[in-house]
Scaffold this active site. Structure first.
Site, short mmCIF file in Angstrom:
data_model
loop_
_atom_site.label_atom_id
_atom_site.label_comp_id
_atom_site.label_asym_id
_atom_site.label_seq_id
_atom_site.Cartn_x
_atom_site.Cartn_y
_atom_site.Cartn_z
NE ARG A 146 -3.58 -2.20 2.79
CZ ARG A 146 -3.30 -3.36 3.39
NH1 ARG A 146 -2.10 -3.55 3.92
NH2 ARG A 146 -4.22 -4.31 3.49
CE LYS A 170 -6.17 -0.79 4.94
NZ LYS A 170 -7.52 -1.03 4.40
CG HIS A 239 -5.68 0.88 -4.98
ND1 HIS A 239 -5.49 0.13 -3.84
CD2 HIS A 239 -6.72 0.30 -5.64
CE1 HIS A 239 -6.37 -0.85 -3.79
NE2 HIS A 239 -7.12 -0.77 -4.87
NE ARG A 242 -3.41 -3.23 -1.68
CZ ARG A 242 -2.89 -4.06 -0.76
NH1 ARG A 242 -1.59 -4.25 -0.72
NH2 ARG A 242 -3.67 -4.70 0.09
CG HIS A 265 -6.35 -8.29 1.17
ND1 HIS A 265 -6.59 -8.62 -0.15
CD2 HIS A 265 -6.23 -6.93 1.18
CE1 HIS A 265 -6.60 -7.53 -0.89
NE2 HIS A 265 -6.39 -6.49 -0.10
CE1 TYR A 274 -6.65 -5.25 -6.21
CE2 TYR A 274 -6.78 -6.71 -4.30
CZ TYR A 274 -6.58 -5.45 -4.85
OH TYR A 274 -6.31 -4.39 -4.02
#
Length: 297
Positions: A146, A170, A239, A242, A265, A274
């Site tokens: 990210r 995250k 993004h 990514r 994730h 995706y």
């Protein structure tokens, strides 16, 4: 309960990124400003769903799209859930709210030719700025990290000997991403140049031309500048690199669970967005290869 308590909760307990916390705060303040303007001072315990609906209508009248409205309402919903959890509210006024319908947009990744064109341009120069931008594009495309993760990378996070890089994702979750030889060579050259120019005063891996920390708009503008030259796509953001990373891996046979781990994730549901392009590629192979799919049948 003051909004500041909720912000502390997001920072300290949920460990959200600074960017996410700022977005939550901005969205909730937008609603509170609306209440003050339209209804005067009102305690949060008296907020009803019709009041929130009038805010949603106002946002739409101002030209905000459904996706943006849903994000703002989600921030407010999280705030009310926190107030319910802490005993300020018995029930959230958004408990039965349904999000506005959003048309699903298929994001088309960059093609291999577009990636090659940008990498070719960046590889033609050896000054610090070109090497830095090459490292930036290559890190996005070769690891799928990210934007915030790239900005916060430190020199010590890169282990060229073991061909790996440590990423803080995250909620402060660390993950180790393997590096392919191509990226190792690029990082090796860049780090040598970086150390010659700026030494060890700043431990961030990627720096501006002045040796300062990168920031969101700097990274966005850099990626957009290079890819808008070679691509007609409306979105040429970090993004999208990514997205391209994940799609290209899946198109070449990578396991969905493996891609999930590389992207950081929490669930497969996030990774599955995706797969649409991969299914298109799979369909082409299937249509071409199946023995019953012949024009004379």
């Amino acid at each position: 309960m003051a909004l500041s308590s909720f912000i502390d909760y997001l920072n300290l307990e949920r460990k959200y990124s600074r960017h996410t916390v700022t977005a939550y705060s901005r969205d909730i303040e937008s609603f509170l400003d609306f209440l003050d303007t339209e209804y005067g001072a009102m305690p949060v315990t008296e907020v009803s769903y019709p009041l929130i609906r009038s805010w949603v209508v106002k946002l739409g009248d101002e030209g905000l799209g459904n996706r943006s409205v849903n994000r703002k309402v989600a921030s407010l919903k999280a705030y009310f859930k926190f107030l319910q959890k802490t005993g300020v509210l018995q029930q959230s006024p958004l408990a039965k709210h349904k999000s506005l319908k959003v048309r699903k947009e298929i994001q088309v990744p960059f093609s291999g030719d577009e990636i090659d064109a940008v990498l070719g341009e960046l590889s033609s120069s050896s000054d610090f700025e070109s090497l830095r931008d090459l490292a930036m594009v290559s890190l996005f495309y070769a690891t799928g990290m990210r934007r915030s993760e790239l900005i916060n990378l430190r020199v010590k996070d890169v282990d060229l000997a073991r061909r790996s890089i440590k990423v803080l994702g995250k909620r402060n979750k660390e993950r180790i991403i393997p590096l392919i030889n191509w990226l190792v060579d690029i990082l090796n050259t860049y780090i040598d140049q970086r150390n010659q120019c700026f030494g060890a005063e700043n431990d961030r891996l990627l720096l501006t031309n002045k040796g300062e920390n990168l920031y969101d708009t700097f990274v966005y503008r850099t990626i957009n500048r290079y890819f808008s030259k070679v691509s007609q796509k409306t979105k040429t953001s970090p993004h999208m690199l990514r997205h391209t990373f994940a799609t290209h891996l899946l198109n070449n046979g990578a396991d969905l669970n493996g891609v999930k781990e590389l992207l950081g994730h929490a669930s497969l549901a996030s990774t599955q967005v995706y797969t649409h392009t991969s299914m298109a590629e799979l369909s082409k192979v299937y249509q071409k290869a199946h023995p019953r799919n012949r024009s004379d049948d």
